[in-house]
Design a protein around this motif. Structure first.
Motif, short mmCIF file in Angstrom:
data_model
loop_
_atom_site.label_atom_id
_atom_site.label_comp_id
_atom_site.label_asym_id
_atom_site.label_seq_id
_atom_site.Cartn_x
_atom_site.Cartn_y
_atom_site.Cartn_z
N SER A 88 0.80 -1.21 0.00
CA SER A 88 0.00 0.00 0.00
C SER A 88 0.84 1.27 0.00
O SER A 88 0.44 2.26 -0.55
CB SER A 88 -0.93 0.01 1.21
OG SER A 88 -0.17 -0.10 2.39
N ARG A 128 -0.29 -6.90 2.05
CA ARG A 128 -1.73 -6.76 2.24
C ARG A 128 -2.05 -7.17 3.68
O ARG A 128 -1.21 -7.72 4.39
CB ARG A 128 -2.48 -7.64 1.26
CG ARG A 128 -2.34 -9.13 1.54
CD ARG A 128 -3.14 -9.94 0.52
NE ARG A 128 -3.15 -11.34 0.80
CZ ARG A 128 -4.01 -11.96 1.59
NH1 ARG A 128 -4.95 -11.29 2.21
NH2 ARG A 128 -3.95 -13.27 1.78
N TRP A 129 -3.26 -6.91 4.10
CA TRP A 129 -3.70 -7.33 5.43
C TRP A 129 -4.04 -8.82 5.40
O TRP A 129 -4.70 -9.29 4.49
CB TRP A 129 -4.93 -6.52 5.87
CG TRP A 129 -4.58 -5.12 6.23
CD1 TRP A 129 -4.65 -4.03 5.41
CD2 TRP A 129 -4.09 -4.66 7.48
NE1 TRP A 129 -4.24 -2.91 6.09
CE2 TRP A 129 -3.88 -3.27 7.37
CE3 TRP A 129 -3.81 -5.27 8.69
CZ2 TRP A 129 -3.40 -2.49 8.42
CZ3 TRP A 129 -3.33 -4.50 9.74
CH2 TRP A 129 -3.14 -3.13 9.60
N ARG A 143 -4.65 -4.52 13.38
CA ARG A 143 -5.88 -3.76 13.53
C ARG A 143 -7.02 -4.70 13.88
O ARG A 143 -6.97 -5.89 13.61
CB ARG A 143 -6.21 -2.99 12.25
CG ARG A 143 -6.66 -3.88 11.11
CD ARG A 143 -7.00 -3.09 9.88
NE ARG A 143 -7.43 -3.99 8.81
CZ ARG A 143 -7.49 -3.66 7.54
NH1 ARG A 143 -7.15 -2.45 7.16
NH2 ARG A 143 -7.89 -4.52 6.64
N GLU A 163 -10.42 -5.96 12.93
CA GLU A 163 -11.13 -6.02 11.65
C GLU A 163 -12.44 -5.23 11.74
O GLU A 163 -13.15 -5.29 12.75
CB GLU A 163 -11.42 -7.46 11.25
CG GLU A 163 -10.19 -8.19 10.75
CD GLU A 163 -9.56 -7.56 9.52
OE1 GLU A 163 -10.27 -7.19 8.57
OE2 GLU A 163 -8.32 -7.45 9.50
N GLN A 217 -11.11 0.45 10.79
CA GLN A 217 -9.93 0.89 10.06
C GLN A 217 -9.06 1.86 10.86
O GLN A 217 -7.88 2.00 10.60
CB GLN A 217 -10.33 1.53 8.73
CG GLN A 217 -11.24 0.70 7.86
CD GLN A 217 -10.73 -0.72 7.60
OE1 GLN A 217 -9.55 -0.96 7.53
NE2 GLN A 217 -11.65 -1.67 7.50
N ASP A 218 -9.64 2.55 11.83
CA ASP A 218 -8.89 3.52 12.62
C ASP A 218 -8.21 2.89 13.83
O ASP A 218 -7.68 3.59 14.69
CB ASP A 218 -9.80 4.65 13.08
CG ASP A 218 -10.91 4.17 13.99
OD1 ASP A 218 -11.24 2.97 13.96
OD2 ASP A 218 -11.46 5.00 14.74
N SER A 219 -8.18 1.59 13.90
CA SER A 219 -7.66 0.90 15.08
C SER A 219 -6.26 0.33 14.86
O SER A 219 -5.85 -0.58 15.56
CB SER A 219 -8.61 -0.23 15.48
OG SER A 219 -8.63 -1.21 14.46
N VAL A 220 -5.49 0.87 13.91
CA VAL A 220 -4.16 0.32 13.59
C VAL A 220 -3.19 0.59 14.74
O VAL A 220 -3.15 1.69 15.28
CB VAL A 220 -3.63 0.94 12.27
CG1 VAL A 220 -2.22 0.47 12.00
CG2 VAL A 220 -4.55 0.56 11.12
N GLN A 254 -0.56 -6.86 8.98
CA GLN A 254 0.22 -6.69 7.76
C GLN A 254 1.67 -6.51 8.15
O GLN A 254 1.98 -6.13 9.28
CB GLN A 254 -0.28 -5.51 6.92
CG GLN A 254 0.00 -4.15 7.50
CD GLN A 254 -0.38 -3.03 6.53
OE1 GLN A 254 -0.68 -3.24 5.37
NE2 GLN A 254 -0.37 -1.81 7.05
#
Length: 175
Positions: free
Chosen positions: A13, A25-26, A65, A67, A70-73, A116
């Protein structure tokens, strides 16, 4: 099932640093409700997909993260939110493990995690300890310029001393 180079490049990415590094990728190969927790380990991922990084690269970092959030990385430095699960293995290059039995209150199920990996070019890692790889062009230019500057300074001193001597001789000749 090995990822081809084109699939890995497509899955990356973000290019990093010298553009050799890339994120895979995740991966989300396990579900916490299927067994005793969520086991997103490098060993299990490689068993399913083969080599994670392209030839000449190695895993250098990981991001995880929850699943669907998306803001939980997070990674091994930044921890997940305070209301997150107790992780048996935090987000490292070895993977992530969340065991349902370790959760408080008891009988709570882990969230579903994805991971990832950052793949880093091996030469960049192995050359970091090489003394000469730390030199850059500015050092070589300075090493070349120093003898030239010393020579010019010596020539200027000789010319200055001769001119001073000539002026003194002229002053003595006129008196």
């Amino acid at each position: 099932m090995n990822l081809s180079s084109s699939e890995q490049a497509k899955n990356s990415s973000v290019g990093l640093g010298n553009n050799r590094d890339y994120w895979t990728r995740w991966f989300n190969i396990d579900r916490p409700w299927d067994d005793s927790g969520d086991y997103e380990t490098i060993e299990r991922i490689q068993n399913l997909y083969g080599n994670i990084c392209q030839t000449g690269f190695q895993i250098f970092a990981a991001q995880c993260r929850v699943e669907g959030a998306q803001d939980s990385v997070f990674d091994n430095v930044t921890q997940p939110r305070k209301d997150s699960d107790v992780l048996t293995l935090g987000c490292t290059i070895q993977g992530l493990i969340c065991e349902n039995a370790a959760q408080v209150p008891a009988r709570r199920q882990c969230r579903d995690y994805g991971i990832q990996f950052r793949c880093h070019y091996k030469e960049d890692i192995t050359n970091t300890n090489n003394y000469f790889s730390q030199f850059d062009i500015r050092i070589y230019i300075m090493l070349a310029l120093v003898p030239i500057l010393v020579t010019l300074a010596r020539v200027w001193c000789v010319m200055y001393a001769r001119r001073k001597q000539r002026l003194q001789n002229q002053a003595l000749g006129n008196s």
